[in-house]
Motif scaffolding. Structure first.
Motif, PDB file in Angstrom:
ATOM      1  N   MET A 136       9.460   5.731 -17.751  1.00  0.00           N
ATOM      2  CA  MET A 136       9.705   6.853 -16.844  1.00  0.00           C
ATOM      3  C   MET A 136       9.309   6.504 -15.419  1.00  0.00           C
ATOM      4  O   MET A 136      10.006   6.864 -14.460  1.00  0.00           O
ATOM      5  CB  MET A 136       8.921   8.077 -17.323  1.00  0.00           C
ATOM      6  CG  MET A 136       9.418   8.660 -18.634  1.00  0.00           C
ATOM      7  SD  MET A 136      11.115   9.280 -18.516  1.00  0.00           S
ATOM      8  CE  MET A 136      10.861  10.643 -17.377  1.00  0.00           C
ATOM      9  N   LEU A 137       8.198   5.795 -15.275  1.00  0.00           N
ATOM     10  CA  LEU A 137       7.761   5.390 -13.939  1.00  0.00           C
ATOM     11  C   LEU A 137       8.770   4.433 -13.310  1.00  0.00           C
ATOM     12  O   LEU A 137       9.118   4.558 -12.128  1.00  0.00           O
ATOM     13  CB  LEU A 137       6.386   4.719 -14.024  1.00  0.00           C
ATOM     14  CG  LEU A 137       5.792   4.204 -12.706  1.00  0.00           C
ATOM     15  CD1 LEU A 137       5.541   5.365 -11.755  1.00  0.00           C
ATOM     16  CD2 LEU A 137       4.502   3.439 -12.964  1.00  0.00           C
ATOM     17  N   ALA A 139      11.917   4.227 -13.884  1.00  0.00           N
ATOM     18  CA  ALA A 139      13.160   4.919 -13.541  1.00  0.00           C
ATOM     19  C   ALA A 139      13.032   5.738 -12.261  1.00  0.00           C
ATOM     20  O   ALA A 139      14.046   6.084 -11.648  1.00  0.00           O
ATOM     21  CB  ALA A 139      13.583   5.821 -14.695  1.00  0.00           C
ATOM     22  N   SER A 140      11.801   6.049 -11.857  1.00  0.00           N
ATOM     23  CA  SER A 140      11.599   6.915 -10.687  1.00  0.00           C
ATOM     24  C   SER A 140      11.159   6.159  -9.444  1.00  0.00           C
ATOM     25  O   SER A 140      11.143   6.745  -8.353  1.00  0.00           O
ATOM     26  CB  SER A 140      10.553   7.984 -11.014  1.00  0.00           C
ATOM     27  OG  SER A 140       9.313   7.386 -11.376  1.00  0.00           O
ATOM     28  N   VAL A 141      10.808   4.880  -9.569  1.00  0.00           N
ATOM     29  CA  VAL A 141      10.343   4.113  -8.412  1.00  0.00           C
ATOM     30  C   VAL A 141      11.540   3.708  -7.555  1.00  0.00           C
ATOM     31  O   VAL A 141      12.507   3.135  -8.068  1.00  0.00           O
ATOM     32  CB  VAL A 141       9.578   2.856  -8.865  1.00  0.00           C
ATOM     33  CG1 VAL A 141       9.294   1.934  -7.679  1.00  0.00           C
ATOM     34  CG2 VAL A 141       8.263   3.246  -9.523  1.00  0.00           C
ATOM     35  N   PRO A 142      11.534   3.972  -6.253  1.00  0.00           N
ATOM     36  CA  PRO A 142      12.641   3.535  -5.385  1.00  0.00           C
ATOM     37  C   PRO A 142      12.688   2.014  -5.281  1.00  0.00           C
ATOM     38  O   PRO A 142      11.649   1.358  -5.166  1.00  0.00           O
ATOM     39  CB  PRO A 142      12.295   4.176  -4.024  1.00  0.00           C
ATOM     40  CG  PRO A 142      11.282   5.230  -4.317  1.00  0.00           C
ATOM     41  CD  PRO A 142      10.531   4.763  -5.522  1.00  0.00           C
TER      42      PRO A 142
END
Length: 315
Positions: A136-137, A139-142
């Motif tokens: 999840m992390l 998938a959310s990191v730019p």
């Protein structure tokens, strides 16, 4: 053969629709490529002459017909700003984008598949929760933030990798490819998050099947059960995700290429859009659409190798 012809026919329809949409959308965008090319000092007569030279004075249906005629002859058009064929400009930018995509997908698979397997095997355990949290992390990191962090750490402080660029075109291939390791790591880490989730979900579906319990009841080693019976039957959605990820990256990872200053296809498209370079936009997007279509076709054929139960039938 019937399946192949059906899919190829569908591919041609998709590409025809893409050609119409790309042509229409580029013409609907505000801005005149000739005015941008000639600059503020150009007179109305200069602009009119340039529009005639590049065929922009003709009605839109005529321009579209001329472009399609060039496509049927294998010609993607002539760039307004680069002053060379679009196909040549694409070939010049293809190497970094292609190798970056292959490296990134390889890294994503090497990380995502084992981690997804471990999360499925340890379902509900702290290890599963930790891996799901990492996914999840990721998938959310730019991508631009992670790229800048890795540049600061591995390029600036440690000096292990080049910070940006793709090296001199005359330099050896290995030296040029060394510039792709950091951006490939960025894309691989971020895209592995999706593969972890797909692998975990797919394996959990297979773990509940009767033939898995039967294999365990026969006394087969857990490793054999997981690899031969579970992973192999769970590969269909995983192969799909890997193929689509590869197509997406070949299509141009604009942000990552910008952060690392890579002369790839993504940068080419961005510059063409800013300049309203119609031939480059149209030709590049059509090629990218063709890549998507034929990678999907290749994935369909890979299904029969991954899972022999699947039979291809033209419908």
């Amino acid at each position: 053969m019937r399946f192949l012809m059906t899919r190829l026919g569908g591919a041609l329809v998709v590409l025809a629709l893409v050609a119409v949409l790309v042509f229409a959308l580029t013409r609907l965008a505000s801005g005149d490529p000739v005015a941008l090319l000639l600059g503020d000092q150009a007179t109305a007569a200069d602009i009119a002459a340039a529009r005639v030279q590049y065929g922009l004075d003709k009605p839109l249906p005529t321009q579209f017909a001329l472009w399609v005629g060039e496509l049927l002859q294998g010609n993607l058009g002539q760039s307004i700003f680069l002053q060379r064929p679009v196909a040549q400009a694409l070939l010049e930018r293809a190497e970094p984008t292609l190798f970056l995509a292959l490296f990134a997908v390889g890294i994503a698979a090497l990380i995502g598949i084992p981690c997804g397997m471990a999360a499925a095997i340890w379902r509900g355990s702290p290890g599963d929760q930790a891996l799901s949290g990492v996914a999840m992390l990721g998938a959310s990191v730019p991508s631009f933030w992670l790229g800048l962090i890795l540049i600061q750490l591995f390029a600036v402080k440690l000096g292990w990798f080049p910070a940006s660029g793709y090296g001199d075109p005359s330099s050896p291939l290995a030296e040029r490819l060394s510039h792709l390791l950091l951006p490939a790591l960025v894309l691989g880490l971020l895209n592995s998050a999706l593969i972890i989730r797909f692998t975990r979900a797919s394996m959990l579906d297979i773990l509940g099947e009767d033939y898995v319990r039967t294999a365990r009841a026969k006394g087969l080693a857990e490793r054999t059960v997981m690899v031969k019976h579970v992973l192999r039957n769970a590969l269909v959605p995983i192969v799909t995700v890997l193929g689509l990820t590869l197509a997406l990256m070949i299509g141009g990872t604009v942000v990552t290429e910008t952060v690392f200053n890579l002369p790839g296809v993504g940068n080419l498209v961005v510059r063409a859009v800013l300049r309203r370079d119609y031939p480059v936009i149209q030709g590049t997007l059509l090629v990218i659409a063709a890549i998507y279509v034929f990678i999907n076709l290749a994935i369909d054929f890979l299904y029969t190798l991954v899972d022999p139960r699947i039979r291809l039938e033209g419908k």
